[in-house]
Design an enzyme around this catalytic site. Structure first.
Site, PDB file in Angstrom:
ATOM      1  N   GLY A  87       0.831  -1.220   0.000  1.00 27.99           N
ATOM      2  CA  GLY A  87       0.000   0.000   0.000  1.00 27.99           C
ATOM      3  C   GLY A  87       0.853   1.252   0.000  1.00 27.99           C
ATOM      4  O   GLY A  87       0.484   2.279   0.577  1.00 27.99           O
ATOM      5  N   GLY A 100      -0.171   5.100  -0.875  1.00 24.77           N
ATOM      6  CA  GLY A 100      -1.187   5.785  -0.083  1.00 24.77           C
ATOM      7  C   GLY A 100      -0.640   6.927   0.761  1.00 24.77           C
ATOM      8  O   GLY A 100       0.515   7.340   0.624  1.00 24.77           O
ATOM      9  N   GLN A 101      -1.511   7.435   1.663  1.00 22.37           N
ATOM     10  CA  GLN A 101      -1.164   8.625   2.455  1.00 22.37           C
ATOM     11  C   GLN A 101       0.077   8.380   3.315  1.00 22.37           C
ATOM     12  O   GLN A 101       0.978   9.213   3.360  1.00 22.37           O
ATOM     13  CB  GLN A 101      -2.363   9.040   3.334  1.00 22.37           C
ATOM     14  N   ASP A 130       2.267  -1.662  -4.481  1.00 20.74           N
ATOM     15  CA  ASP A 130       0.864  -1.234  -4.373  1.00 20.74           C
ATOM     16  C   ASP A 130       0.090  -1.887  -5.505  1.00 20.74           C
ATOM     17  O   ASP A 130       0.680  -2.345  -6.490  1.00 20.74           O
ATOM     18  CB  ASP A 130       0.775   0.299  -4.472  1.00 20.74           C
ATOM     19  N   ILE A 131      -1.230  -1.886  -5.356  1.00 17.92           N
ATOM     20  CA  ILE A 131      -2.073  -2.382  -6.448  1.00 17.92           C
ATOM     21  C   ILE A 131      -2.302  -1.273  -7.476  1.00 17.92           C
ATOM     22  O   ILE A 131      -2.663  -1.536  -8.616  1.00 17.92           O
ATOM     23  CB  ILE A 131      -3.408  -2.921  -5.877  1.00 17.92           C
ATOM     24  N   ARG A 132      -2.089  -0.004  -7.046  1.00 15.78           N
ATOM     25  CA  ARG A 132      -2.220   1.159  -7.934  1.00 15.78           C
ATOM     26  C   ARG A 132      -0.870   1.490  -8.552  1.00 15.78           C
ATOM     27  O   ARG A 132       0.165   1.228  -7.936  1.00 15.78           O
ATOM     28  CB  ARG A 132      -2.592   2.397  -7.115  1.00 15.78           C
ATOM     29  N   ASP A 159      -0.714  -7.257  -5.194  1.00 17.85           N
ATOM     30  CA  ASP A 159      -2.068  -7.331  -4.651  1.00 17.85           C
ATOM     31  C   ASP A 159      -2.011  -8.195  -3.394  1.00 17.85           C
ATOM     32  O   ASP A 159      -1.778  -9.404  -3.464  1.00 17.85           O
ATOM     33  CB  ASP A 159      -3.006  -7.948  -5.708  1.00 17.85           C
ATOM     34  N   TYR A 205     -14.580  -1.437   9.493  1.00 21.91           N
ATOM     35  CA  TYR A 205     -13.179  -1.030   9.620  1.00 21.91           C
ATOM     36  C   TYR A 205     -12.666  -1.403  11.019  1.00 21.91           C
ATOM     37  O   TYR A 205     -11.606  -2.028  11.164  1.00 21.91           O
ATOM     38  CB  TYR A 205     -13.076   0.480   9.404  1.00 21.91           C
ATOM     39  N   LYS A 253      -9.808  -4.050  12.349  1.00 20.09           N
ATOM     40  CA  LYS A 253      -8.635  -3.585  13.104  1.00 20.09           C
ATOM     41  C   LYS A 253      -8.484  -4.365  14.406  1.00 20.09           C
ATOM     42  O   LYS A 253      -7.380  -4.768  14.774  1.00 20.09           O
ATOM     43  CB  LYS A 253      -8.714  -2.080  13.364  1.00 20.09           C
TER      44      LYS A 253
HETATM   45  N1  LIG Z   1      -4.403   7.753   7.302  1.00 17.50           N
HETATM   46  C1  LIG Z   1      -4.897   7.675   8.525  1.00 17.50           C
HETATM   47  O1  LIG Z   1      -5.388   8.682   9.071  1.00 17.50           O
HETATM   48  C2  LIG Z   1      -4.827   6.370   9.278  1.00 17.50           C
HETATM   49  C3  LIG Z   1      -5.187   6.367  10.639  1.00 17.50           C
HETATM   50  C4  LIG Z   1      -5.150   5.161  11.332  1.00 17.50           C
HETATM   51  C5  LIG Z   1      -4.720   4.007  10.703  1.00 17.50           C
HETATM   52  N2  LIG Z   1      -4.375   4.050   9.383  1.00 17.50           N
HETATM   53  C6  LIG Z   1      -3.981   2.786   8.747  1.00 17.50           C
HETATM   54  O2  LIG Z   1      -2.736   2.921   8.081  1.00 17.50           O
HETATM   55  C7  LIG Z   1      -2.709   2.097   6.910  1.00 17.50           C
HETATM   56  C8  LIG Z   1      -2.368   2.944   5.688  1.00 17.50           C
HETATM   57  O3  LIG Z   1      -3.284   4.008   5.620  1.00 17.50           O
HETATM   58  P1  LIG Z   1      -3.231   5.129   4.480  1.00 17.50           P
HETATM   59  O4  LIG Z   1      -3.884   6.325   5.070  1.00 17.50           O
HETATM   60  O5  LIG Z   1      -1.897   5.230   3.901  1.00 17.50           O
HETATM   61  O6  LIG Z   1      -4.262   4.484   3.449  1.00 17.50           O
HETATM   62  P2  LIG Z   1      -4.497   4.864   1.898  1.00 17.50           P
HETATM   63  O7  LIG Z   1      -5.900   4.509   1.565  1.00 17.50           O
HETATM   64  O8  LIG Z   1      -4.014   6.242   1.615  1.00 17.50           O
HETATM   65  O9  LIG Z   1      -3.508   3.848   1.174  1.00 17.50           O
HETATM   66  C9  LIG Z   1      -3.769   2.462   1.119  1.00 17.50           C
HETATM   67  C10 LIG Z   1      -3.086   1.919  -0.127  1.00 17.50           C
HETATM   68  O10 LIG Z   1      -3.396   0.526  -0.242  1.00 17.50           O
HETATM   69  C11 LIG Z   1      -3.520   0.226  -1.622  1.00 17.50           C
HETATM   70  N3  LIG Z   1      -4.284  -1.005  -1.830  1.00 17.50           N
HETATM   71  C12 LIG Z   1      -5.640  -1.168  -1.884  1.00 17.50           C
HETATM   72  N4  LIG Z   1      -5.934  -2.455  -2.125  1.00 17.50           N
HETATM   73  C13 LIG Z   1      -4.759  -3.124  -2.227  1.00 17.50           C
HETATM   74  C14 LIG Z   1      -4.413  -4.485  -2.477  1.00 17.50           C
HETATM   75  N5  LIG Z   1      -5.349  -5.427  -2.675  1.00 17.50           N
HETATM   76  N6  LIG Z   1      -3.105  -4.819  -2.501  1.00 17.50           N
HETATM   77  C15 LIG Z   1      -2.146  -3.879  -2.315  1.00 17.50           C
HETATM   78  N7  LIG Z   1      -2.409  -2.570  -2.081  1.00 17.50           N
HETATM   79  C16 LIG Z   1      -3.712  -2.211  -2.038  1.00 17.50           C
HETATM   80  C17 LIG Z   1      -4.204   1.442  -2.223  1.00 17.50           C
HETATM   81  O11 LIG Z   1      -3.972   1.537  -3.622  1.00 17.50           O
HETATM   82  C18 LIG Z   1      -3.561   2.589  -1.426  1.00 17.50           C
HETATM   83  O12 LIG Z   1      -2.450   3.141  -2.125  1.00 17.50           O
HETATM   84  C19 LIG Z   1      -4.087   1.430   6.843  1.00 17.50           C
HETATM   85  O13 LIG Z   1      -4.022   0.163   7.462  1.00 17.50           O
HETATM   86  C20 LIG Z   1      -4.951   2.348   7.679  1.00 17.50           C
HETATM   87  O14 LIG Z   1      -6.046   1.654   8.231  1.00 17.50           O
HETATM   88  C21 LIG Z   1      -4.421   5.203   8.657  1.00 17.50           C
END
Ligand SMILES: NC(=O)c1ccc[n+]([C@@H]2O[C@H](COP(=O)([O-])OP(=O)(O)OC[C@H]3O[C@@H](n4cnc5c(N)ncnc54)[C@H](O)[C@@H]3O)[C@@H](O)[C@H]2O)c1
Length: 316
Positions: free
Chosen positions: A8, A11-12, A34-36, A50, A139, A143
């Site tokens: 992933g 992502g953020q 990443d999958i993207r 994936d 969600y 978790k």
């Molecule tokens: N951002 C927050 O505020 C926050 C807060 C608490 C916990 N988290 C946890 O941190 C982790 C990352 O969060 P984030 O904010 O970066 O999420 P995000 O949604 O920005 O990024 C997640 C990434 O996972 C990728 N993804 C989706 N399906 C996939 C698959 N099948 N295989 C591989 N990659 C795949 C997406 O393309 C995306 O780039 C998550 O577990 C989230 O629950 C985030």
């Protein structure tokens, strides 16, 4: 050469964790997946992966001789509530596949949990490290189950799996992925571009939050901590600041005096926020591995407006 695998990674969190890991451990040793598709300029190694496909994870672990997996791929709270079946498949299936690869190939794992792992019966203020966890969102269900199965792999198979219960994260590098606290990022884009923002949560919805540089520091510090000092290992409460939308708007107004906020409450996301504690107690993280945040709301707001202002400035 042994490697680090990040799932992933686009992502953020991943878009800031990958550069931080590469700076610390060397660019070649961190495999971003990443999958993207990532932005065109993203440096290698970057691979399509994936997480719902166990053979893809195992192949990647073998090919790059992976020793540590930062497992970030997941569906976030608001999107997961719209697609609970898909959320279960990705959040539980992905984690299980990662833990199985870690068991077979002796990898360490980082797994981010969330304040979403709590529910309405958790104490509302200062939710303790060890407390009732009966979340009412898919969600949250994934978790809590993730925290428990991570503990199981640690105790049963000796997998070194560590994790944090992260609060809402604020950052400017990549947009948030569909969480309940996304307003606290969107508000900055709108403040800079339009001087006004319509918020989808009520003005008094207080939640714990953290600026991304603190989250990255927390992840790196926990993963480097002496295991002998860790009584919990997994799912540490961490927090840096606590505010509601009206307080954040007031802070932005100290920099942009004509900034205006109004409210159009989204019942779905409001219900998720209302099911979470308003704040958490991060005493265990402070005591066991020296957690201390660097940014409060004032420092975060100033830095966000500067960095995002720079990013959004039109180029000639
Ligand atoms: N951002 C927050 O505020 C926050 C807060 C608490 C916990 N988290 C946890 O941190 C982790 C990352 O969060 P984030 O904010 O970066 O999420 P995000 O949604 O920005 O990024 C997640 C990434 O996972 C990728 N993804 C989706 N399906 C996939 C698959 N099948 N295989 C591989 N990659 C795949 C997406 O393309 C995306 O780039 C998550 O577990 C989230 O629950 C985030």
């Amino acid at each position: 050469m042994d490697s680090i695998l990040v799932t992933g990674a686009v992502g953020q969190i991943g878009s800031e964790l990958v550069p931080a890991l590469r700076e610390r451990f060397g660019a070649e040793s961190v495999v971003a997946t990443d999958i993207r598709l990532p932005a065109a300029a993203t440096p290698a190694p970057i691979e399509h992966l994936d997480c719902t496909k166990p053979e893809q994870i195992q192949e990647m672990v073998r090919r790059y001789r992976v020793k540590t997996i930062y497992h970030l791929a997941a569906m976030l709270s608001a999107v997961a509530e719209e697609k609970p079946q898909a959320a279960w498949n990705l959040n539980m299936g992905g984690l299980y596949n990662v833990l199985e690869a870690a068991r077979q190939y002796r990898c360490a794992v980082f797994f981010p949990s969330s304040i979403g792992a709590f529910g309405p019966t958790t104490p509302r203020e200062g939710a303790p490290q060890d407390t009732v966890q009966r979340p009412t969102t898919m969600y949250g269900v994934t978790k809590v189950a993730g925290e428990i199965v991570a503990d199981y792999y640690a105790h049963r198979f000796g997998v070194d799996v560590r994790g944090l219960r992260l609060p809402g994260l604020i950052s400017y590098a990549a947009p948030p992925g569909g969480g309940t606290t996304d307003y606290a990022v969107e508000i900055f884009y709108h403040a800079i571009r339009y001087r006004r923002y319509t918020c989808f949560l009520r003005p008094d919805t207080a939640l714990d939050m953290m600026y991304m540089p603190d989250a990255i520091r927390a992840i790196l510090r926990l993963m480097a901590a002496d295991p002998a000092q860790l009584r919990h290992r997994n799912a540490f409460n961490v927090t840096a600041m606590n505010f509601d939308p009206q307080r954040l708007a007031a802070e932005i107004r100290t920099h942009i005096p004509d900034f205006a906020i109004d409210y159009e409450v989204d019942p779905a996301r409001q219900a998720i926020a209302d099911s979470w504690p308003r704040s958490v107690d991060d005493g265990a993280a402070r005591a066991e591995w020296g957690w201390a945040p660097g940014y409060d709301i004032a420092a975060m707001t100033k830095d966000m407006l500067e960095k995002l202002g720079e990013k959004l400035r039109p180029t000639r």
